[in-house]
Design a protein around this motif. Sequence first.
Motif, PDB file in Angstrom:
ATOM      1  N   ILE A   1       0.826  -1.206   0.000  1.00 49.94           N
ATOM      2  CA  ILE A   1       0.000   0.000   0.000  1.00 49.94           C
ATOM      3  C   ILE A   1       0.867   1.267   0.000  1.00 49.94           C
ATOM      4  N   TYR A   2       2.085   1.158   0.495  1.00 46.61           N
ATOM      5  CA  TYR A   2       3.000   2.300   0.471  1.00 46.61           C
ATOM      6  C   TYR A   2       4.282   1.957  -0.292  1.00 46.61           C
ATOM      7  N   GLN A   3       4.124   1.162  -1.350  1.00 44.22           N
ATOM      8  CA  GLN A   3       5.278   0.736  -2.134  1.00 44.22           C
ATOM      9  C   GLN A   3       6.048   1.916  -2.706  1.00 44.22           C
ATOM     10  N   CYS A   4       5.346   3.001  -3.049  1.00 39.17           N
ATOM     11  CA  CYS A   4       6.022   4.167  -3.606  1.00 39.17           C
ATOM     12  C   CYS A   4       6.963   4.813  -2.573  1.00 39.17           C
ATOM     13  N   VAL A   5       6.618   4.676  -1.293  1.00 40.21           N
ATOM     14  CA  VAL A   5       7.515   5.185  -0.256  1.00 40.21           C
ATOM     15  C   VAL A   5       8.742   4.276  -0.151  1.00 40.21           C
ATOM     16  N   LEU A   6       8.507   2.972  -0.182  1.00 39.00           N
ATOM     17  CA  LEU A   6       9.618   2.022  -0.139  1.00 39.00           C
ATOM     18  C   LEU A   6      10.556   2.225  -1.326  1.00 39.00           C
ATOM     19  N   ASP A   7       9.985   2.521  -2.480  1.00 36.96           N
ATOM     20  CA  ASP A   7      10.805   2.738  -3.678  1.00 36.96           C
ATOM     21  C   ASP A   7      11.703   3.964  -3.527  1.00 36.96           C
ATOM     22  N   ASP A   8      11.287   4.895  -2.660  1.00 37.81           N
ATOM     23  CA  ASP A   8      12.066   6.120  -2.471  1.00 37.81           C
ATOM     24  C   ASP A   8      13.161   5.962  -1.423  1.00 37.81           C
ATOM     25  N   PHE A   9      13.190   4.832  -0.739  1.00 31.87           N
ATOM     26  CA  PHE A   9      14.231   4.618   0.269  1.00 31.87           C
ATOM     27  C   PHE A   9      15.625   4.833  -0.316  1.00 31.87           C
ATOM     28  N   LYS A  10      15.809   4.417  -1.558  1.00 32.53           N
ATOM     29  CA  LYS A  10      17.139   4.509  -2.189  1.00 32.53           C
ATOM     30  C   LYS A  10      17.535   5.955  -2.469  1.00 32.53           C
ATOM     31  N   ASN A  11      16.560   6.864  -2.494  1.00 29.48           N
ATOM     32  CA  ASN A  11      16.852   8.277  -2.759  1.00 29.48           C
ATOM     33  C   ASN A  11      16.874   9.125  -1.494  1.00 29.48           C
ATOM     34  N   ALA A  12      16.487   8.527  -0.378  1.00 24.16           N
ATOM     35  CA  ALA A  12      16.223   9.304   0.834  1.00 24.16           C
ATOM     36  C   ALA A  12      17.476   9.566   1.656  1.00 24.16           C
ATOM     37  N   LYS A  13      17.459  10.714   2.324  1.00 26.00           N
ATOM     38  CA  LYS A  13      18.464  11.008   3.346  1.00 26.00           C
ATOM     39  C   LYS A  13      17.924  10.694   4.737  1.00 26.00           C
ATOM     40  N   PHE A  14      16.577  10.612   4.827  1.00 28.70           N
ATOM     41  CA  PHE A  14      15.911  10.321   6.098  1.00 28.70           C
ATOM     42  C   PHE A  14      14.746   9.385   5.846  1.00 28.70           C
ATOM     43  N   ILE A  15      14.595   8.401   6.725  1.00 28.47           N
ATOM     44  CA  ILE A  15      13.440   7.510   6.720  1.00 28.47           C
ATOM     45  C   ILE A  15      12.823   7.544   8.114  1.00 28.47           C
TER      46      ILE A  15
END
Length: 208
Positions: free
Chosen positions: A1-15
Amino acid sequence: IYQCVLDDFKNAKFIGIITFNISPSTNSQLLKSLQEACLKGTNAVVITNIPKRFPSYYGHQYALAARNMIDSYMRQLNPQNYGMRLSPYFSFHNHAKIVMTDNIVYWGSSNYSDESSRNFECGTISTNKELIGFLKDSLFPEVQSKSVPYFKYNFAITVTRIQDGSIHPAVAAIAPGNPATLIPTKVAELTAIGPGVICEMVMMSINW
């Protein structure tokens, strides 16, 4: 349901993750995704409750189930497995669910657990920078301030097990320099402090 957030993990400076529970499975894909991001240099905060953990128990079997669950969470969220980039906290009043990076956020009914994928869940996705900034800079610090940090909770568990006989450490040859202000990191250091200071530190941990 939040796959788009998981996909952004590789671009993130903060999770940032706030969840009622995590998966107890050692093969959790969600925790693996978080671990991969942290090992690549991303800083992360996880705030979770611990199901089955209560202030008191009506039977030994319930206390044992709680201990097993706590052990599982301590293993799953050990910062050493995340390159020391993960800051885990425990909030025993939390039922919120948020999964976010500094670019995108999900909030809704789904926990950060693989098991939630089997359920009907709902939520909202946003890339609103103002909202993301508020959550990251205001909400997360506020919840963190009312939660128990991983290492402090781990310390309290270790002391409890020393007292109930689950751990039988050797007595340290040299006590820590200032046990009233320094939290020891080795079991041997704990036994050198003395029961009075240990008791006080446990109470500080419980009442944090």
